[in-house]
Write a protein that holds these residues in place. Sequence first.
Motif, short mmCIF file in Angstrom:
data_model
loop_
_atom_site.label_atom_id
_atom_site.label_comp_id
_atom_site.label_asym_id
_atom_site.label_seq_id
_atom_site.Cartn_x
_atom_site.Cartn_y
_atom_site.Cartn_z
N UNK A 150 -5.12 4.40 4.64
CA UNK A 150 -4.78 5.82 4.82
C UNK A 150 -3.47 5.98 5.58
N UNK A 151 -3.31 5.21 6.66
CA UNK A 151 -2.08 5.28 7.45
C UNK A 151 -0.87 4.86 6.61
N UNK A 152 -1.03 3.78 5.84
CA UNK A 152 0.06 3.33 4.97
C UNK A 152 0.35 4.38 3.90
N UNK A 153 -0.72 5.02 3.39
CA UNK A 153 -0.53 6.05 2.37
C UNK A 153 0.25 7.24 2.90
N UNK A 154 -0.09 7.70 4.09
CA UNK A 154 0.65 8.82 4.69
C UNK A 154 2.11 8.44 4.91
N UNK A 155 2.33 7.23 5.45
CA UNK A 155 3.71 6.77 5.64
C UNK A 155 4.43 6.66 4.30
N UNK A 156 3.71 6.21 3.25
CA UNK A 156 4.33 6.10 1.93
C UNK A 156 4.74 7.45 1.37
N UNK A 157 3.90 8.45 1.54
CA UNK A 157 4.24 9.80 1.06
C UNK A 157 5.48 10.33 1.77
N UNK A 193 0.84 -1.20 0.00
CA UNK A 193 0.00 0.00 0.00
C UNK A 193 0.87 1.25 0.00
N UNK A 194 2.01 1.19 0.70
CA UNK A 194 2.99 2.29 0.62
C UNK A 194 3.47 2.46 -0.82
N UNK A 195 3.79 1.34 -1.46
CA UNK A 195 4.31 1.39 -2.82
C UNK A 195 3.27 1.92 -3.79
N UNK A 196 2.02 1.48 -3.64
CA UNK A 196 0.93 1.98 -4.48
C UNK A 196 0.82 3.49 -4.35
N UNK A 197 0.92 3.98 -3.12
CA UNK A 197 0.86 5.43 -2.89
C UNK A 197 1.99 6.14 -3.61
N UNK A 198 3.20 5.58 -3.49
CA UNK A 198 4.35 6.20 -4.15
C UNK A 198 4.18 6.30 -5.65
N UNK A 199 3.71 5.21 -6.27
CA UNK A 199 3.49 5.23 -7.72
C UNK A 199 2.37 6.21 -8.10
N UNK A 200 1.31 6.26 -7.28
CA UNK A 200 0.21 7.17 -7.58
C UNK A 200 0.68 8.62 -7.53
N UNK A 201 1.46 8.96 -6.52
CA UNK A 201 1.99 10.33 -6.42
C UNK A 201 2.92 10.62 -7.59
N UNK A 202 3.77 9.65 -7.92
CA UNK A 202 4.72 9.83 -9.02
C UNK A 202 4.01 10.12 -10.34
N UNK A 203 3.02 9.29 -10.68
CA UNK A 203 2.33 9.47 -11.96
C UNK A 203 1.43 10.70 -11.96
N UNK A 204 0.87 11.05 -10.80
CA UNK A 204 0.07 12.27 -10.71
C UNK A 204 0.93 13.49 -11.00
N UNK A 220 -6.22 4.09 0.00
CA UNK A 220 -7.44 3.67 0.69
C UNK A 220 -8.28 2.76 -0.20
N UNK A 221 -8.36 3.10 -1.47
CA UNK A 221 -9.13 2.27 -2.41
C UNK A 221 -8.48 0.89 -2.55
N UNK A 222 -7.15 0.87 -2.65
CA UNK A 222 -6.43 -0.40 -2.79
C UNK A 222 -6.64 -1.27 -1.54
N UNK A 223 -6.61 -0.65 -0.36
CA UNK A 223 -6.83 -1.41 0.87
C UNK A 223 -8.25 -1.97 0.92
N UNK A 224 -9.21 -1.16 0.51
CA UNK A 224 -10.61 -1.61 0.48
C UNK A 224 -10.77 -2.79 -0.47
N UNK A 225 -10.20 -2.69 -1.67
CA UNK A 225 -10.29 -3.78 -2.65
C UNK A 225 -9.55 -5.03 -2.17
N UNK A 226 -8.43 -4.82 -1.50
CA UNK A 226 -7.67 -5.93 -0.95
C UNK A 226 -8.52 -6.74 0.03
N UNK A 227 -9.23 -6.01 0.89
CA UNK A 227 -10.10 -6.70 1.86
C UNK A 227 -11.23 -7.42 1.16
#
Length: 295
Positions: free
Chosen positions: A198-205, A42-53, A72-79
């Motif tokens: 969300x927590x993983x995303x903040x840590x990823x950023x 989820x950290x990595x997904x966040x990093x790629x999303x920020x990079x491509x944005x 958050x969306x990735x975590x929801x889909x993962x569950x």
Amino acid sequence: MDIFLQQLLNALSLGGTYALLALGLAVVFSIIGLINFAHGELMTVTGYAVCFALIWGLPFPLAVIAGLAVAMTAAFLMERVAFRPVRGASGTTLLLTSFAVSAILRVLFQNLISARPIPVAIPASLSGVVTIGPLHLGMIQLISIIVTLAMLLGLNLFLHRTMAGRAMRAAAEDFAVLRLMGLRANSVVATAFAISGLLAGVAGVLWVAQRGSVDPLMGALPVLKAFIAAIIGGLGSLSGAVAGGFLLGFIEVILQAYLPESLLPYRDAFAILLVITVLLFRPQGLLARKTLVKL
């Protein structure tokens, strides 16, 4: 003394990132007993999303928001896709599922994006240094400390002041009783995963901002250390996850600063040795709790 205070600030910055990740692990574990080792992806997904944005021309603040939304969306889909079908299975099955999800995502990152690190264009304003008396703190480190404290406060308010937060605390107390009370268990678990995302995303950023790049294995080591932090604090305890994260960050920074140069390659081994020492005296963790009642 000034040098020690400087290292203490550095430890707060690093430990804050570990604390956020450990919190994400603890939130999910408290409710369904799952250690989600795909949390690092989820950290990595966040990093790629920020990079491509950023590549697509979005301003940095909007890119960060987009990255958090994707996490958050990735975590929801993962569950929904991977963990809900096996929710009632044994702990071993849940653990193997989390390893499988992690491995699949890493392979997808390597084959669909790139196996090499991709640079992320961090704004120049974040590369400055803030001077507080004799202490010097990087802007990213200062932001990391402030954001971590804000997230901890926000999560505490969410758990105690909102209906969804109270439902999560009730689920951590007794999941079966929660269902008997008529609350939708699937919604509670999905909310827990979204918060962990969300927590993983903040840590990823924060991690990407310090590294300046993102790669498929970016989240592997941080989530392992977050798991160690959660063990130190006591699995299932949010306050313990926070304490464990900051303690592990403090241990790593102090060892980096004060170990002789010849022993620096063994820093992680010494850190694990100190962790084992802590667990010898507190095998249940520093602040072991079975529920989310207190943060």
